[in-house]
Design an enzyme around this catalytic site. Structure first.
Site, PDB file in Angstrom:
ATOM      1  N   LYS A 107    -109.362 -27.268  36.782  1.00  0.00           N
ATOM      2  CA  LYS A 107    -108.490 -27.936  37.734  1.00  0.00           C
ATOM      3  C   LYS A 107    -109.400 -28.484  39.057  1.00  0.00           C
ATOM      4  O   LYS A 107    -109.063 -29.591  39.376  1.00  0.00           O
ATOM      5  CB  LYS A 107    -107.368 -26.953  38.196  1.00  0.00           C
ATOM      6  CG  LYS A 107    -106.234 -26.945  37.139  1.00  0.00           C
ATOM      7  CD  LYS A 107    -105.191 -25.637  37.593  1.00  0.00           C
ATOM      8  CE  LYS A 107    -104.451 -25.315  36.410  1.00  0.00           C
ATOM      9  NZ  LYS A 107    -103.302 -24.158  36.523  1.00  0.00           N
ATOM     10  N   GLN A 160    -102.408 -19.653  40.495  1.00  0.00           N
ATOM     11  CA  GLN A 160    -102.525 -19.335  39.410  1.00  0.00           C
ATOM     12  C   GLN A 160    -101.790 -18.129  38.796  1.00  0.00           C
ATOM     13  O   GLN A 160    -102.031 -17.166  39.225  1.00  0.00           O
ATOM     14  CB  GLN A 160    -104.061 -19.279  38.915  1.00  0.00           C
ATOM     15  CG  GLN A 160    -104.469 -19.442  37.550  1.00  0.00           C
ATOM     16  CD  GLN A 160    -104.029 -20.800  36.475  1.00  0.00           C
ATOM     17  OE1 GLN A 160    -103.942 -21.905  37.248  1.00  0.00           O
ATOM     18  NE2 GLN A 160    -103.840 -20.550  35.421  1.00  0.00           N
ATOM     19  N   ASP A 163     -96.965 -27.558  40.924  1.00  0.00           N
ATOM     20  CA  ASP A 163     -96.730 -26.758  39.584  1.00  0.00           C
ATOM     21  C   ASP A 163     -95.365 -26.920  38.895  1.00  0.00           C
ATOM     22  O   ASP A 163     -94.951 -26.847  37.900  1.00  0.00           O
ATOM     23  CB  ASP A 163     -96.939 -25.300  39.753  1.00  0.00           C
ATOM     24  CG  ASP A 163     -98.388 -24.986  39.132  1.00  0.00           C
ATOM     25  OD1 ASP A 163     -98.985 -25.636  38.223  1.00  0.00           O
ATOM     26  OD2 ASP A 163     -98.837 -23.968  39.427  1.00  0.00           O
TER      27      ASP A 163
HETATM   28  N1  GUN Z   1    -100.976 -20.317  34.354  1.00  0.00           N
HETATM   29  C1  GUN Z   1    -100.713 -20.779  32.844  1.00  0.00           C
HETATM   30  N2  GUN Z   1    -100.430 -22.124  33.062  1.00  0.00           N
HETATM   31  C2  GUN Z   1    -100.268 -22.400  34.462  1.00  0.00           C
HETATM   32  C3  GUN Z   1    -100.041 -23.212  35.235  1.00  0.00           C
HETATM   33  O1  GUN Z   1     -99.388 -24.371  34.649  1.00  0.00           O
HETATM   34  N3  GUN Z   1     -99.806 -23.123  36.511  1.00  0.00           N
HETATM   35  C4  GUN Z   1    -100.262 -21.945  37.058  1.00  0.00           C
HETATM   36  N4  GUN Z   1    -100.093 -21.739  38.317  1.00  0.00           N
HETATM   37  N5  GUN Z   1    -100.664 -21.059  36.275  1.00  0.00           N
HETATM   38  C5  GUN Z   1    -100.544 -20.910  34.851  1.00  0.00           C
END
Ligand code: GUN
Length: 294
Positions: free
Chosen positions: A52, A96, A119
Site C-alpha cells: 500500500k 490493517q 477502507d
Molecule cells: N486485511 C485484509 N484485507 C484488508 C483490507 O482491505 N484493509 C485492512 N485494513 N485490513 C485488511
C-alpha cells in the site's frame, strides 16, 4: 476464453491516478495523504501494508506508516485513531486487520471518522453502499466491479453466485451485484458454509465470485460453459519453488475451470492487484473531498 489481467488494469489505473494528482498539485491543490496503522508483525499484514505504501508512491500520494507492537492496548490504538480523525493533513487512513485478540476490531473501525474511512469498513459507509448512496466502497468488491466494467462484461439479468458471506467481500459484493446499475442488475445467490448443494447453485451461475478462502474449491464440473469466474481466494500454501517459500492459491481449480469460461481471473494477477488500487482511488476521492464535503 479471456484471462482478466488485473495487474495490467491496476497499473493503468495507478497511472491515471498519478496523472490526476500531478494536475491537482500543479494547480496548487493538496497532495492526497494516506496513513496506515500496522499492529504487530504478521507476515501477510506486513506485505499488504508495504504494498500500500509503495502504491502511494506510484500514485504521487503522501503516506505515513504508524506501527505498534502487538502488546498495544485497545485504548492506545483508539487514541491514535482519534488523533488521525482530527489531523487535517491526513485525508484518509486504514487500520490493517487482523488485530490482536485483545483489541475489538469493531470498536476500532467504529472509532474511525467515516469521512476518512478509505477502507469502507465503517458501518456508515457499509450502510450507504447497501442503499446506493455515495460512499467509500471496500477495496476488494470495488476492484472486482472495476474489472467487470473495464472488460465490458454483461451483468444485467445474469445469475450471480457469490461463495462466502464475509463483511469485507461476500456481503458487499452481493449488494453491488444486485444494485440497479452497471455492473449490477444480477439475480444474486450467496452461498456459505451452511449452504446445501453449492455445486448445483454454481452450475446455474452465469457469474461466480469465489471468496471462501478454500483453495481450489470450485471444480470444472461446478461451472456452466461460458461462465464468468472471479477468484478472490489468496490462500498461502508452502512451496519449494518460490523465494518466499509460499505461493498463493485461489478458490478455483484454475487449470480445469479456465477452458470452460468466457472470462476468468488468475491468482495471482487477477483480483489481488485491484484491491490496492481501489484503496488508492478512495484516497484520491478523500483528498478531493469528493464524497463527503467537510
Ligand atoms: N486485511 C485484509 N484485507 C484488508 C483490507 O482491505 N484493509 C485492512 N485494513 N485490513 C485488511
Amino acid at each position: 476464453m479471456t484471462i482478466i489481467d488485473g495487474k495490467a488494469v491496476a497499473e493503468q489505473i495507478k497511472k491515471e491516478i498519478a496523472e490526476e494528482v500531478s494536475r491537482i498539485v500543479a494547480d496548487g491543490g493538496k497532495r492526497p495523504h494516506l496513513a496506515a496503522i500496522l499492529v504487530g508483525h504478521d507476515g501477510g499484514s506486513e506485505t499488504y501494508v508495504a504494498s500500500k505504501v509503495k502504491a502511494c508512491e506510484a500514485c504521487g500520494f503522501k503516506s505515513t506508516l504508524i506501527r505498534f507492537e502487538d502488546t498495544v492496548s485497545e485504548q492506545e490504538l483508539l487514541d491514535k485513531v482519534l488523533e488521525l480523525n482530527d489531523d487535517d493533513d491526513v485525508d484518509g487512513f486504514i487500520v490493517q486487520l487482523p488485530l490482536p485478540k485483545h483489541i475489538s476490531e469493531d470498536k476500532v473501525i467504529e472509532a474511525i471518522d467515516y469521512r476518512k474511512d478509505v477502507d469502507g469498513f465503517h458501518p456508515i459507509n457499509v450502510g450507504r453502499m447497501s442503499i446506493g448512496l455515495p460512499c467509500y466502497v471496500s477495496a476488494t468488491p470495488a476492484g472486482i466491479v472495476e474489472l467487470i466494467s473495464r472488460y465490458h462484461i454483461e451483468t444485467a439479468g445474469k445469475r450471480c453466485v457469490i461463495l462466502g458471506r464475509s463483511n469485507i467481500v461476500g456481503k458487499p459484493m452481493a449488494a453491488l451485484m444486485m444494485r440497479k446499475a452497471y455492473p449490477g442488475d444480477c439475480t444474486v445467490t450467496v452461498c456459505h458454509s451452511r449452504s446445501k448443494n453449492i455445486a448445483d447453485e454454481c452450475r446455474q451461475a452465469d457469474i461466480i465470485i469465489a471468496a471462501l478462502g478454500q483453495p481450489e474449491f470450485v471444480k470444472a464440473d461446478m461451472v456452466k460453459d461460458g461462465a464468468v469466474i472471479i477468484d478472490v481466494g489468496t490462500t498461502r500454501v508452502p512451496s519449494a519453488l518460490t523465494k518466499s517459500g509460499y505461493k498463493l492459491k485461489g478458490d478455483v481449480k484454475y487449470d480445469e475451470v479456465a477452458p470452460r469460461c468466457s472470462y476468468i481471473t488468475p491468482v495471482p494477477g487477477g483480483v489481488g492487484p485491484m484491491t490496492i488500487v481501489s484503496l488508492m482511488r478512495n484516497t484520491l476521492l478523500a483528498g478531493k473531498k469528493a464524497i463527503y464535503k467537510d
